[in-house]
Scaffold this motif. Structure first.
Motif, PDB file in Angstrom:
ATOM      1  N   ALA A  38       0.631  -0.950  -0.011  1.00 56.98           N
ATOM      2  CA  ALA A  38      -0.167  -0.180   0.247  1.00 56.98           C
ATOM      3  C   ALA A  38       0.836   0.996   0.419  1.00 56.98           C
ATOM      4  O   ALA A  38       0.404   2.589  -0.524  1.00 56.98           O
ATOM      5  N   ARG A  39       2.269   0.855   1.089  1.00 53.15           N
ATOM      6  CA  ARG A  39       3.627   2.679   0.783  1.00 53.15           C
ATOM      7  C   ARG A  39       3.463   2.883  -0.285  1.00 53.15           C
ATOM      8  O   ARG A  39       3.529   3.801  -0.797  1.00 53.15           O
ATOM      9  N   ASN A  40       3.353   1.663  -1.583  1.00 49.87           N
ATOM     10  CA  ASN A  40       4.308   2.081  -2.952  1.00 49.87           C
ATOM     11  C   ASN A  40       2.801   2.254  -3.782  1.00 49.87           C
ATOM     12  O   ASN A  40       3.009   2.252  -5.128  1.00 49.87           O
ATOM     13  N   LEU A  41       1.747   2.550  -3.672  1.00 53.63           N
ATOM     14  CA  LEU A  41       1.589   2.586  -3.904  1.00 53.63           C
ATOM     15  C   LEU A  41       0.556   4.170  -5.293  1.00 53.63           C
ATOM     16  O   LEU A  41       1.468   5.111  -4.447  1.00 53.63           O
ATOM     17  N   ASP A  42       0.403   3.792  -6.796  1.00 55.20           N
ATOM     18  CA  ASP A  42       0.564   4.958  -7.210  1.00 55.20           C
ATOM     19  C   ASP A  42      -0.662   5.139  -7.193  1.00 55.20           C
ATOM     20  O   ASP A  42      -1.085   4.992  -8.393  1.00 55.20           O
ATOM     21  N   LEU A  43      -1.296   6.635  -7.586  1.00 48.97           N
ATOM     22  CA  LEU A  43      -3.053   6.897  -7.310  1.00 48.97           C
ATOM     23  C   LEU A  43      -2.992   7.732  -8.602  1.00 48.97           C
ATOM     24  O   LEU A  43      -4.118   7.057  -8.729  1.00 48.97           O
ATOM     25  N   SER A  44      -2.318   7.975  -9.395  1.00 51.12           N
ATOM     26  CA  SER A  44      -2.758   8.072 -11.261  1.00 51.12           C
ATOM     27  C   SER A  44      -2.437   7.628 -11.549  1.00 51.12           C
ATOM     28  O   SER A  44      -2.775   7.386 -13.104  1.00 51.12           O
ATOM     29  N   ASN A  45      -1.814   6.168 -10.882  1.00 53.25           N
ATOM     30  CA  ASN A  45      -1.385   4.285 -12.159  1.00 53.25           C
ATOM     31  C   ASN A  45      -2.798   3.850 -11.678  1.00 53.25           C
ATOM     32  O   ASN A  45      -2.386   2.663 -11.414  1.00 53.25           O
ATOM     33  N   LEU A  46      -4.206   4.419 -11.473  1.00 55.90           N
ATOM     34  CA  LEU A  46      -5.042   3.024 -10.819  1.00 55.90           C
ATOM     35  C   LEU A  46      -5.967   2.749 -12.210  1.00 55.90           C
ATOM     36  O   LEU A  46      -6.885   3.760 -12.678  1.00 55.90           O
ATOM     37  N   ASP A  47      -6.156   2.049 -12.971  1.00 51.07           N
ATOM     38  CA  ASP A  47      -6.915   1.489 -14.122  1.00 51.07           C
ATOM     39  C   ASP A  47      -7.874   0.212 -14.040  1.00 51.07           C
ATOM     40  O   ASP A  47      -7.280  -1.322 -13.290  1.00 51.07           O
ATOM     41  N   ARG A  48      -8.967   1.186 -13.587  1.00 48.56           N
ATOM     42  CA  ARG A  48     -10.448  -0.396 -12.902  1.00 48.56           C
ATOM     43  C   ARG A  48     -10.449  -0.447 -14.135  1.00 48.56           C
ATOM     44  O   ARG A  48     -10.458  -2.466 -14.071  1.00 48.56           O
ATOM     45  N   ASN A  49     -10.229  -0.484 -15.573  1.00 50.31           N
ATOM     46  CA  ASN A  49     -10.440  -1.905 -16.466  1.00 50.31           C
ATOM     47  C   ASN A  49      -9.195  -2.792 -16.158  1.00 50.31           C
ATOM     48  O   ASN A  49      -9.727  -3.432 -16.419  1.00 50.31           O
ATOM     49  N   GLN A  50      -7.998  -2.845 -15.746  1.00 54.60           N
ATOM     50  CA  GLN A  50      -6.622  -3.707 -15.260  1.00 54.60           C
ATOM     51  C   GLN A  50      -7.876  -4.420 -13.683  1.00 54.60           C
ATOM     52  O   GLN A  50      -6.874  -4.981 -14.032  1.00 54.60           O
ATOM     53  N   LEU A  51      -8.069  -3.655 -12.705  1.00 57.49           N
ATOM     54  CA  LEU A  51      -8.351  -4.511 -11.459  1.00 57.49           C
ATOM     55  C   LEU A  51      -9.815  -5.049 -11.176  1.00 57.49           C
ATOM     56  O   LEU A  51     -10.161  -4.995 -10.756  1.00 57.49           O
ATOM     57  N   SER A  52     -10.248  -4.838 -13.028  1.00 55.15           N
ATOM     58  CA  SER A  52     -12.243  -5.425 -12.856  1.00 55.15           C
ATOM     59  C   SER A  52     -12.276  -6.660 -12.274  1.00 55.15           C
ATOM     60  O   SER A  52     -13.567  -6.915 -12.365  1.00 55.15           O
ATOM     61  N   THR A  53     -11.868  -7.633 -12.258  1.00 55.82           N
ATOM     62  CA  THR A  53     -11.498  -8.678 -12.282  1.00 55.82           C
ATOM     63  C   THR A  53     -12.009  -9.429 -10.786  1.00 55.82           C
ATOM     64  O   THR A  53     -12.322  -8.517 -10.057  1.00 55.82           O
ATOM     65  N   HIS A  54     -13.535 -10.733 -10.886  1.00 53.53           N
ATOM     66  CA  HIS A  54     -13.662 -11.053  -9.958  1.00 53.53           C
ATOM     67  C   HIS A  54     -13.313 -11.329  -8.956  1.00 53.53           C
ATOM     68  O   HIS A  54     -13.352 -11.159  -7.521  1.00 53.53           O
ATOM     69  N   GLU A  55     -11.913 -11.765  -9.249  1.00 56.78           N
ATOM     70  CA  GLU A  55     -10.877 -12.655  -8.672  1.00 56.78           C
ATOM     71  C   GLU A  55     -10.432 -11.555  -7.576  1.00 56.78           C
ATOM     72  O   GLU A  55      -9.943 -11.085  -6.351  1.00 56.78           O
ATOM     73  N   ILE A  56     -10.233  -9.801  -8.366  1.00 51.53           N
ATOM     74  CA  ILE A  56      -9.278  -8.884  -7.789  1.00 51.53           C
ATOM     75  C   ILE A  56     -10.390  -9.000  -6.678  1.00 51.53           C
ATOM     76  O   ILE A  56      -9.910  -8.424  -5.574  1.00 51.53           O
ATOM     77  N   GLY A  57     -11.711  -7.954  -7.290  1.00 54.62           N
ATOM     78  CA  GLY A  57     -12.386  -7.550  -6.154  1.00 54.62           C
ATOM     79  C   GLY A  57     -12.978  -8.719  -4.728  1.00 54.62           C
ATOM     80  O   GLY A  57     -12.562  -8.444  -3.651  1.00 54.62           O
ATOM     81  N   GLU A  58     -12.971  -9.855  -5.102  1.00 56.69           N
ATOM     82  CA  GLU A  58     -12.881 -10.863  -3.779  1.00 56.69           C
ATOM     83  C   GLU A  58     -11.607 -10.355  -2.346  1.00 56.69           C
ATOM     84  O   GLU A  58     -11.864 -10.776  -1.938  1.00 56.69           O
ATOM     85  N   VAL A  59     -10.612 -10.725  -3.770  1.00 53.69           N
ATOM     86  CA  VAL A  59      -9.405 -10.398  -2.523  1.00 53.69           C
ATOM     87  C   VAL A  59      -9.460  -9.158  -1.764  1.00 53.69           C
ATOM     88  O   VAL A  59      -9.392  -8.983  -0.554  1.00 53.69           O
TER      89      VAL A  59
END
Ligand code: CDP
Ligand code: CDP
Length: 211
Positions: A59-80
């Motif tokens: 979390a400390r290394n997150l880059d807020l300007s680089n968050l792309d919902r398309n890449q993060l929209s899978t079922h598995e990612i939402g569940e985890v």
């Protein structure tokens, strides 16, 4: 001005948040993406999902300007994302990042589960967006199929209800309306009507705050 939007999965809060940010000239942060990005990084690197220290360092290394919902929209990612979202230390780290975003000028719209209750308790306007489970599952199924990701209504419904249950019953920052939140049930509303109803609520809150 800070606008807080909370609600269960696929209630339409992200779409509304984007439109409201454009309308009021504010910045927008989809806080669900911060949990999803940590989940995706843990999965991609094969790191343990229950280890709080590991999650915090990601979390400390997150880059807020680089968050792309398309890449993060899978079922598995939402569940985890929802499984790691019960870790208090991870939440603390992400809330810190989210507050820093909200505090920058000219203000912001944040959407998530705990914006009105924990992240921005002094927000100018707080909305709690809901819709029936069936309406939400239909929306999410159509959304995923539209992106070419195969999704079946029955499976999406079970997944959303399981995630809502976990999000609403966790000890730390459960999904629930803030005491002074305005409830907006969008089951029978299309995006335009939900947007108009939200603008009305926010204009009234802004006037009564003297802004
Ligand atoms: O878009 P959707 O509503 O499906 O989920 P999301 O907003 O991307 O959030 C994914 C998961 O992150 C949720 O199920 C929550 O467990 C967690 N989350 C949270 O705990 N607090 C937030 N402020 C935002 C998301
Ligand atoms: O952010 P959240 O998970 O609450 O939902 P969203 O990503 O904004 O919306 C999920 C899907 O439902 C999107 O494809 C929206 O276009 C759609 N939607 C809708 O059809 N009618 C609404 N009133 C709100 C959203």
């Amino acid at each position: 001005m800070i606008i807080a939007l909370d609600g269960p999965a696929a209630s339409g809060k992200g779409t509304l948040a984007r439109q409201l940010a454009a309308h009021f000239g504010l910045r927008h942060l989809d806080t669900g993406l911060t949990y999803r990005a940590v989940a995706a990084a843990l999965l991609a690197r094969g790191l343990p999902l229950g280890d709080e220290e590991v999650a915090i360092s990601v979390a400390r290394n997150l880059d807020l300007s680089n968050l792309d919902r398309n890449q993060l929209s899978t079922h598995e990612i939402g569940e985890v994302a929802s499984r790691i979202a019960v870790l208090p230390g991870l939440r603390e780290e992400l809330v810190h990042i989210q507050r820093a975003f909200a505090d920058q000028k000219p203000g912001a719209v944040l959407d998530g589960r705990d914006i009105g209750t924990v992240v921005c308790p002094d927000a100018t306007a707080k909305l709690f967006i809901t819709a029936s489970p069936a309406a939400r599952a239909t929306r999410r199924t159509d959304e995923l199929n539209g992106k070419g990701i195969p999704a079946k209504f029955d499976e999406i419904l079970v997944d959303l209800e399981r995630r809502d249950e976990r999000d609403s019953t966790r000890k730390d920052s459960p999904l629930k309306p803030a005491e002074n939140a305005h409830l907006l049930d969008t089951t029978e509303m299309d995006i335009d009507s939900a947007f108009r109803a939200a603008v009305d609520i926010i204009e009234r809150a802004r006037n009564s705050a003297g802004l």
